[in-house]
Design a protein around this motif. Structure first.
Motif, short mmCIF file in Angstrom:
data_model
loop_
_atom_site.label_atom_id
_atom_site.label_comp_id
_atom_site.label_asym_id
_atom_site.label_seq_id
_atom_site.Cartn_x
_atom_site.Cartn_y
_atom_site.Cartn_z
N MET A 109 0.83 -1.21 0.00
CA MET A 109 0.00 0.00 0.00
C MET A 109 0.86 1.26 0.00
SD MET A 109 -3.37 -0.47 0.03
CE MET A 109 -4.09 0.88 0.98
N GLN A 110 0.47 2.27 -0.78
CA GLN A 110 1.19 3.53 -0.88
C GLN A 110 0.61 4.53 0.13
OE1 GLN A 110 3.86 3.51 -3.26
NE2 GLN A 110 3.16 1.39 -3.03
N GLU A 111 1.50 5.28 0.80
CA GLU A 111 1.06 6.28 1.75
C GLU A 111 0.86 7.63 1.05
OE1 GLU A 111 3.20 6.43 5.41
OE2 GLU A 111 3.67 4.29 5.39
N VAL A 112 0.24 8.57 1.75
CA VAL A 112 -0.07 9.86 1.15
C VAL A 112 0.75 11.01 1.72
CG1 VAL A 112 -2.41 9.18 0.51
CG2 VAL A 112 -2.01 10.25 2.75
N ALA A 113 1.67 10.72 2.67
CA ALA A 113 2.64 11.73 3.12
C ALA A 113 3.81 11.65 2.16
CB ALA A 113 3.07 11.46 4.56
N LEU A 114 3.81 12.49 1.14
CA LEU A 114 4.68 12.30 -0.02
C LEU A 114 5.94 13.14 -0.03
CD1 LEU A 114 1.88 12.19 -2.74
CD2 LEU A 114 3.02 10.26 -1.64
N ALA A 115 5.98 14.24 0.69
CA ALA A 115 7.15 15.11 0.66
C ALA A 115 7.21 15.91 1.95
CB ALA A 115 7.10 16.05 -0.55
N GLY A 116 8.42 16.24 2.36
CA GLY A 116 8.60 16.99 3.59
C GLY A 116 8.43 16.09 4.80
N ALA A 117 8.96 16.54 5.92
CA ALA A 117 8.84 15.80 7.18
C ALA A 117 9.00 16.76 8.34
CB ALA A 117 9.90 14.70 7.26
N SER A 118 8.31 16.49 9.43
CA SER A 118 8.43 17.32 10.63
C SER A 118 9.14 16.53 11.72
CB SER A 118 7.05 17.76 11.12
OG SER A 118 6.29 16.64 11.56
N ILE A 119 9.70 17.21 12.70
CA ILE A 119 10.42 16.53 13.77
C ILE A 119 9.47 15.80 14.73
CG2 ILE A 119 12.40 18.09 13.65
CD1 ILE A 119 11.30 19.51 16.14
N PHE A 272 -5.93 16.83 8.71
CA PHE A 272 -4.97 17.14 7.65
C PHE A 272 -3.63 17.47 8.28
CE2 PHE A 272 -6.68 21.33 8.68
CZ PHE A 272 -5.56 22.15 8.66
N GLY A 273 -2.58 17.31 7.49
CA GLY A 273 -1.24 17.61 7.96
C GLY A 273 -0.41 18.28 6.89
N VAL A 274 0.49 19.14 7.32
CA VAL A 274 1.40 19.85 6.44
C VAL A 274 2.82 19.67 6.97
CG1 VAL A 274 2.03 22.08 5.42
CG2 VAL A 274 -0.36 21.60 5.99
N ALA A 275 3.78 19.45 6.06
CA ALA A 275 5.18 19.33 6.45
C ALA A 275 6.05 20.00 5.41
CB ALA A 275 5.58 17.87 6.61
N ALA A 276 7.13 20.63 5.87
CA ALA A 276 8.09 21.27 4.98
C ALA A 276 9.50 21.01 5.49
CB ALA A 276 7.83 22.77 4.89
N GLY A 289 6.16 21.52 10.79
CA GLY A 289 5.00 20.64 10.64
C GLY A 289 3.79 21.18 11.36
N TYR A 290 2.62 20.84 10.82
CA TYR A 290 1.35 21.21 11.46
C TYR A 290 0.33 20.12 11.17
CZ TYR A 290 -3.00 23.57 12.63
OH TYR A 290 -4.22 23.88 13.17
N GLY A 291 -0.43 19.74 12.21
CA GLY A 291 -1.49 18.76 12.06
C GLY A 291 -2.75 19.22 12.74
N ASN A 292 -3.91 18.96 12.12
CA ASN A 292 -5.20 19.35 12.68
C ASN A 292 -6.15 18.16 12.62
OD1 ASN A 292 -8.14 20.48 12.24
ND2 ASN A 292 -6.98 22.08 13.30
N SER A 293 -6.83 17.88 13.73
CA SER A 293 -7.74 16.72 13.85
C SER A 293 -9.13 17.15 14.26
CB SER A 293 -7.20 15.72 14.88
OG SER A 293 -5.93 15.23 14.52
N THR A 294 -10.13 16.50 13.68
CA THR A 294 -11.53 16.64 14.09
C THR A 294 -12.08 15.25 14.37
OG1 THR A 294 -11.85 18.62 12.74
CG2 THR A 294 -13.83 17.44 13.46
N MET A 295 -12.47 15.01 15.62
CA MET A 295 -12.99 13.70 16.03
C MET A 295 -14.45 13.84 16.44
SD MET A 295 -9.58 12.52 18.07
CE MET A 295 -9.22 14.24 18.47
N GLU A 296 -15.29 12.95 15.93
CA GLU A 296 -16.73 13.01 16.18
C GLU A 296 -17.18 11.76 16.90
OE1 GLU A 296 -20.83 14.02 13.69
OE2 GLU A 296 -18.97 13.51 12.63
#
Length: 315
Positions: A109-119, A272-276, A289-296
């Motif tokens: 299976m291929q992942e969707v975190a394709l470029a960049g990384a955060s600590i 969603f997540g962002v990494a540079a 890096g930044y990550g945001n979660s919404t849990m219902e």
């Protein structure tokens, strides 16, 4: 990551001569992390260090072999549970991997975190991310995977068998396949697989990743899971990610969503997540890096986020 070759030793035996290599690599991080995803929501220091030893060799008959241990992991060298160590044997396109390795499902299976990384892995720690490895920790994570690769196609099977863990002693069995083709300068990989443990859970998934000219990439994956142990059926996950890499800069963005949270129809967990990453040269890189979660849960939403900023050092 730069590699420092520690030793290259000729091993002399009565049957002939074989060569073995031992190498060590290092990686360290410093920076700050924060966000209300953490218990106290405060900004705090982040430090991490990792040392990996890798050993490879080849027999007189052309059989390659090797082992690797990650000294940042707990429980290294335990003989029944994984602790960061891996082992392999290969001959031509046939390969055996054992230890802290991916199941055949996860490997295909291929992942969707394709470029960049955060600590702090903000881009992969949000509630909508699925790294395809949720069943790889069964029975202590000690996995054996056999795979065969030829002409862009890799197929594999794997098993995780019971150790001293209490509970379900059934093995976790998986099968997976991935195929990569060049389509007009764009490298496209299609992967899919199935993993199951009787009386616990089973999961099926499919994924596509495309790496395009100019440094752009895009990936999509989809999976469906039935949790027999909890009486939950047809929980689905969908994710999409995009990435861009050019010269020293790499940036990635991904989004994912689970449906039917905790078995409640209509409830969703998403994020969603962002990494540079910017390569400063000489093994030093800057990360954000930044990550945001919404849990219902039962119609009630809870939001959280995390962020990090720092440097990594590769040796």
């Amino acid at each position: 990551m730069k590699t420092l070759l520690l030793a290259s030793t000729a091993l002399v035996a009565t049957a002939g001569i074989a060569a073995a290599d031992v190498a060590i690599t290092g990686y360290a991080e410093i920076g700050i992390i924060g966000g209300d995803a953490y218990t106290d929501s405060r900004t705090q220091y982040h430090t991490d260090i990792d040392v990996t030893f890798a050993m490879t060799g080849e027999s007189d008959g052309g059989l390659s072999f090797g082992a690797k241990v990650d000294l940042d992991e707990n429980g290294a060298f335990d003989n029944t549970t994984q602790g960061g160590e891996t082992y392999f044997l290969s001959y031509g396109g046939l390969r055996l991997d054992m230890g802290d390795t991916d199941s055949a499902y996860d490997a295909a299976m291929q992942e969707v975190a394709l470029a960049g990384a955060s600590i702090a892995d903000d881009e992969t720690a949000h509630a909508g991310y699925n790294g395809n490895s949720s069943m790889d920790g069964i029975h202590g994570g000690q996995i054996a995977r056999v795979s065969y690769s030829a002409s862009g196609l890799t197929v594999g099977v794997s098993a995780a068998v019971a150790d001293s863990d209490a509970g379900n002693d059934n093995p976790a069995l998986a099968i997976g396949a991935a195929y990569t083709a060049d389509m007009g300068g764009t490298s496209v990989t299609v992967g899919g697989g199935y993993i199951t443990q009787e009386d616990n859970a089973d999961m099926v998934g499919i994924s596509v990743k495309a790496a395009m000219a100019g440094g752009f990439s895009v990936g999509v994956n989809f999976s469906e899971t039935d949790y027999a142990a909890a009486g939950l059926e047809n929980q689905t996950h969908m994710a999409i990610g995009v990435g861009y890499s050019m010269d020293a800069l790499s940036i990635g963005l991904n989004y994912g969503v689970y449906n039917d949270h905790a078995g409640v129809d209509g409830d969703e967990d998403s994020g969603f997540g962002v990494a540079a990453t910017y390569d400063l040269g000489g093994g030093l890189a800057a990360h954000f890096g930044y990550g945001n979660s919404t849990m219902e849960n039962a119609g009630v939403e809870t939001d959280s986020d995390s962020y990090s900023l720092g440097l990594s050092m590769s040796f």
